[in-house]
Design a protein around this motif. Sequence first.
Motif, PDB file in Angstrom:
ATOM      1  N   ILE A   2       0.868  -1.182   0.000  1.00  0.00           N
ATOM      2  CA  ILE A   2       0.000   0.000   0.000  1.00  0.00           C
ATOM      3  C   ILE A   2       0.905   1.232   0.000  1.00  0.00           C
ATOM      4  O   ILE A   2       1.751   1.394   0.877  1.00  0.00           O
ATOM      5  N   ILE A   3       0.711   2.062  -0.998  1.00  0.00           N
ATOM      6  CA  ILE A   3       1.536   3.262  -1.138  1.00  0.00           C
ATOM      7  C   ILE A   3       0.604   4.464  -1.201  1.00  0.00           C
ATOM      8  O   ILE A   3      -0.206   4.570  -2.117  1.00  0.00           O
ATOM      9  N   GLY A   4       0.713   5.350  -0.219  1.00  0.00           N
ATOM     10  CA  GLY A   4      -0.277   6.408  -0.079  1.00  0.00           C
ATOM     11  C   GLY A   4      -1.602   5.711   0.217  1.00  0.00           C
ATOM     12  O   GLY A   4      -1.686   4.887   1.122  1.00  0.00           O
ATOM     13  N   LYS A  11       6.563  -6.469  -8.285  1.00  0.00           N
ATOM     14  CA  LYS A  11       7.797  -6.680  -7.519  1.00  0.00           C
ATOM     15  C   LYS A  11       8.307  -5.350  -6.956  1.00  0.00           C
ATOM     16  O   LYS A  11       9.400  -4.888  -7.271  1.00  0.00           O
ATOM     17  N   VAL A  12       7.461  -4.760  -6.128  1.00  0.00           N
ATOM     18  CA  VAL A  12       7.711  -3.429  -5.571  1.00  0.00           C
ATOM     19  C   VAL A  12       8.812  -3.517  -4.511  1.00  0.00           C
ATOM     20  O   VAL A  12       8.806  -4.419  -3.677  1.00  0.00           O
ATOM     21  N   MET A  13       9.739  -2.564  -4.552  1.00  0.00           N
ATOM     22  CA  MET A  13      10.834  -2.575  -3.582  1.00  0.00           C
ATOM     23  C   MET A  13      10.734  -1.503  -2.511  1.00  0.00           C
ATOM     24  O   MET A  13      11.241  -1.678  -1.414  1.00  0.00           O
ATOM     25  N   ASP A  14      10.148  -0.361  -2.839  1.00  0.00           N
ATOM     26  CA  ASP A  14      10.058   0.686  -1.814  1.00  0.00           C
ATOM     27  C   ASP A  14       8.827   1.558  -2.027  1.00  0.00           C
ATOM     28  O   ASP A  14       8.091   1.388  -3.002  1.00  0.00           O
ATOM     29  N   SER A  15       8.601   2.489  -1.108  1.00  0.00           N
ATOM     30  CA  SER A  15       7.400   3.324  -1.150  1.00  0.00           C
ATOM     31  C   SER A  15       7.458   4.356  -2.267  1.00  0.00           C
ATOM     32  O   SER A  15       6.487   5.063  -2.513  1.00  0.00           O
ATOM     33  N   PHE A  16       8.607   4.463  -2.964  1.00  0.00           N
ATOM     34  CA  PHE A  16       8.700   5.331  -4.138  1.00  0.00           C
ATOM     35  C   PHE A  16       8.214   4.598  -5.386  1.00  0.00           C
ATOM     36  O   PHE A  16       8.306   5.116  -6.484  1.00  0.00           O
ATOM     37  N   THR A  17       7.712   3.408  -5.219  1.00  0.00           N
ATOM     38  CA  THR A  17       7.240   2.513  -6.286  1.00  0.00           C
ATOM     39  C   THR A  17       8.358   2.005  -7.183  1.00  0.00           C
ATOM     40  O   THR A  17       8.137   1.622  -8.325  1.00  0.00           O
ATOM     41  N   ARG A  18       9.596   2.013  -6.677  1.00  0.00           N
ATOM     42  CA  ARG A  18      10.668   1.375  -7.450  1.00  0.00           C
ATOM     43  C   ARG A  18      10.434  -0.133  -7.406  1.00  0.00           C
ATOM     44  O   ARG A  18       9.840  -0.659  -6.460  1.00  0.00           O
ATOM     45  N   CYS A  19      10.910  -0.835  -8.448  1.00  0.00           N
ATOM     46  CA  CYS A  19      10.705  -2.283  -8.486  1.00  0.00           C
ATOM     47  C   CYS A  19      11.985  -2.985  -8.838  1.00  0.00           C
ATOM     48  O   CYS A  19      13.011  -2.362  -9.099  1.00  0.00           O
ATOM     49  N   VAL A  29       7.438   6.373 -10.543  1.00  0.00           N
ATOM     50  CA  VAL A  29       6.001   6.378 -10.806  1.00  0.00           C
ATOM     51  C   VAL A  29       5.481   4.952 -10.921  1.00  0.00           C
ATOM     52  O   VAL A  29       6.196   4.049 -11.350  1.00  0.00           O
ATOM     53  N   ALA A  30       4.239   4.784 -10.520  1.00  0.00           N
ATOM     54  CA  ALA A  30       3.524   3.547 -10.794  1.00  0.00           C
ATOM     55  C   ALA A  30       2.434   3.895 -11.789  1.00  0.00           C
ATOM     56  O   ALA A  30       1.936   5.023 -11.814  1.00  0.00           O
ATOM     57  N   ILE A  31       2.096   2.919 -12.631  1.00  0.00           N
ATOM     58  CA  ILE A  31       1.108   3.164 -13.679  1.00  0.00           C
ATOM     59  C   ILE A  31      -0.030   2.166 -13.533  1.00  0.00           C
ATOM     60  O   ILE A  31       0.195   0.969 -13.340  1.00  0.00           O
ATOM     61  N   LEU A  68       0.732   7.344 -10.606  1.00  0.00           N
ATOM     62  CA  LEU A  68       0.942   7.633  -9.190  1.00  0.00           C
ATOM     63  C   LEU A  68       2.389   8.066  -8.982  1.00  0.00           C
ATOM     64  O   LEU A  68       3.318   7.345  -9.349  1.00  0.00           O
ATOM     65  N   CYS A  69       2.575   9.259  -8.412  1.00  0.00           N
ATOM     66  CA  CYS A  69       3.930   9.713  -8.099  1.00  0.00           C
ATOM     67  C   CYS A  69       4.392   9.008  -6.830  1.00  0.00           C
ATOM     68  O   CYS A  69       3.727   9.074  -5.802  1.00  0.00           O
ATOM     69  N   GLY A  70       5.540   8.348  -6.923  1.00  0.00           N
ATOM     70  CA  GLY A  70       6.062   7.605  -5.770  1.00  0.00           C
ATOM     71  C   GLY A  70       6.666   8.509  -4.717  1.00  0.00           C
ATOM     72  O   GLY A  70       6.921   8.088  -3.593  1.00  0.00           O
ATOM     73  N   SER A  71       6.898   9.750  -5.073  1.00  0.00           N
ATOM     74  CA  SER A  71       7.494  10.676  -4.116  1.00  0.00           C
ATOM     75  C   SER A  71       6.438  11.314  -3.210  1.00  0.00           C
ATOM     76  O   SER A  71       6.589  11.345  -1.994  1.00  0.00           O
ATOM     77  N   CYS A  72       5.333  11.820  -3.809  1.00  0.00           N
ATOM     78  CA  CYS A  72       4.313  12.498  -2.989  1.00  0.00           C
ATOM     79  C   CYS A  72       2.999  11.727  -2.923  1.00  0.00           C
ATOM     80  O   CYS A  72       2.096  12.105  -2.197  1.00  0.00           O
ATOM     81  N   HIS A  73       2.875  10.660  -3.741  1.00  0.00           N
ATOM     82  CA  HIS A  73       1.691   9.791  -3.726  1.00  0.00           C
ATOM     83  C   HIS A  73       0.419  10.491  -4.200  1.00  0.00           C
ATOM     84  O   HIS A  73      -0.685  10.100  -3.840  1.00  0.00           O
ATOM     85  N   ASN A  74       0.579  11.515  -5.033  1.00  0.00           N
ATOM     86  CA  ASN A  74      -0.564  12.106  -5.735  1.00  0.00           C
ATOM     87  C   ASN A  74      -0.714  11.415  -7.085  1.00  0.00           C
ATOM     88  O   ASN A  74       0.264  10.944  -7.676  1.00  0.00           O
ATOM     89  N   GLU A  75      -1.963  11.418  -7.583  1.00  0.00           N
ATOM     90  CA  GLU A  75      -2.231  10.834  -8.894  1.00  0.00           C
ATOM     91  C   GLU A  75      -2.359  11.926  -9.937  1.00  0.00           C
ATOM     92  O   GLU A  75      -2.839  13.023  -9.652  1.00  0.00           O
TER      93      GLU A  75
END
Length: 107
Positions: A2-4, A11-19, A29-31, A68-75
């Motif tokens: 769960i991010i934001g 295969k998500v690695m961190d809350s910045f949505t890196r994989c 970013v996540a898409i 979804l921005c992995g930095s601020c979690h806005n869409e």
Amino acid sequence: MIIGKHEVRGKVMDSFTRCEHYHSELDIVAIKFACCNTYYPCYRCHLETAGHTAEAWPKADSNKKAILCGSCHNEMSIEAYKKADSCPFCHADFNPGCENHYHYYFG
Ligand SMILES: [Zn+2]
Ligand SMILES: [Zn+2]
Ligand SMILES: [Zn+2]
């Protein structure tokens, strides 16, 4: 993960949505995929974990909030993302190389 307020699968690695596949400083970013209305960090995550064929958003859906921005979690909308070099909310830089992969996500 769960991010934001959003679930990001794959295969998500961190809350910045890196994989596992894309994890540079700029890969934040996540898409959301049209087929399952679900966020993934990248098309390879979808390919390896979704269990169904990926569908790209049709052009008519460019105003759909699917990034979804992995930095601020806005869409933001697909249209806004295509125009932005950085997040319109928090100004974190996006990966310009993503443009080469638009066809996996958007029509
Ligand atoms: Zn899907
Ligand atoms: Zn991935
Ligand atoms: Zn942001």
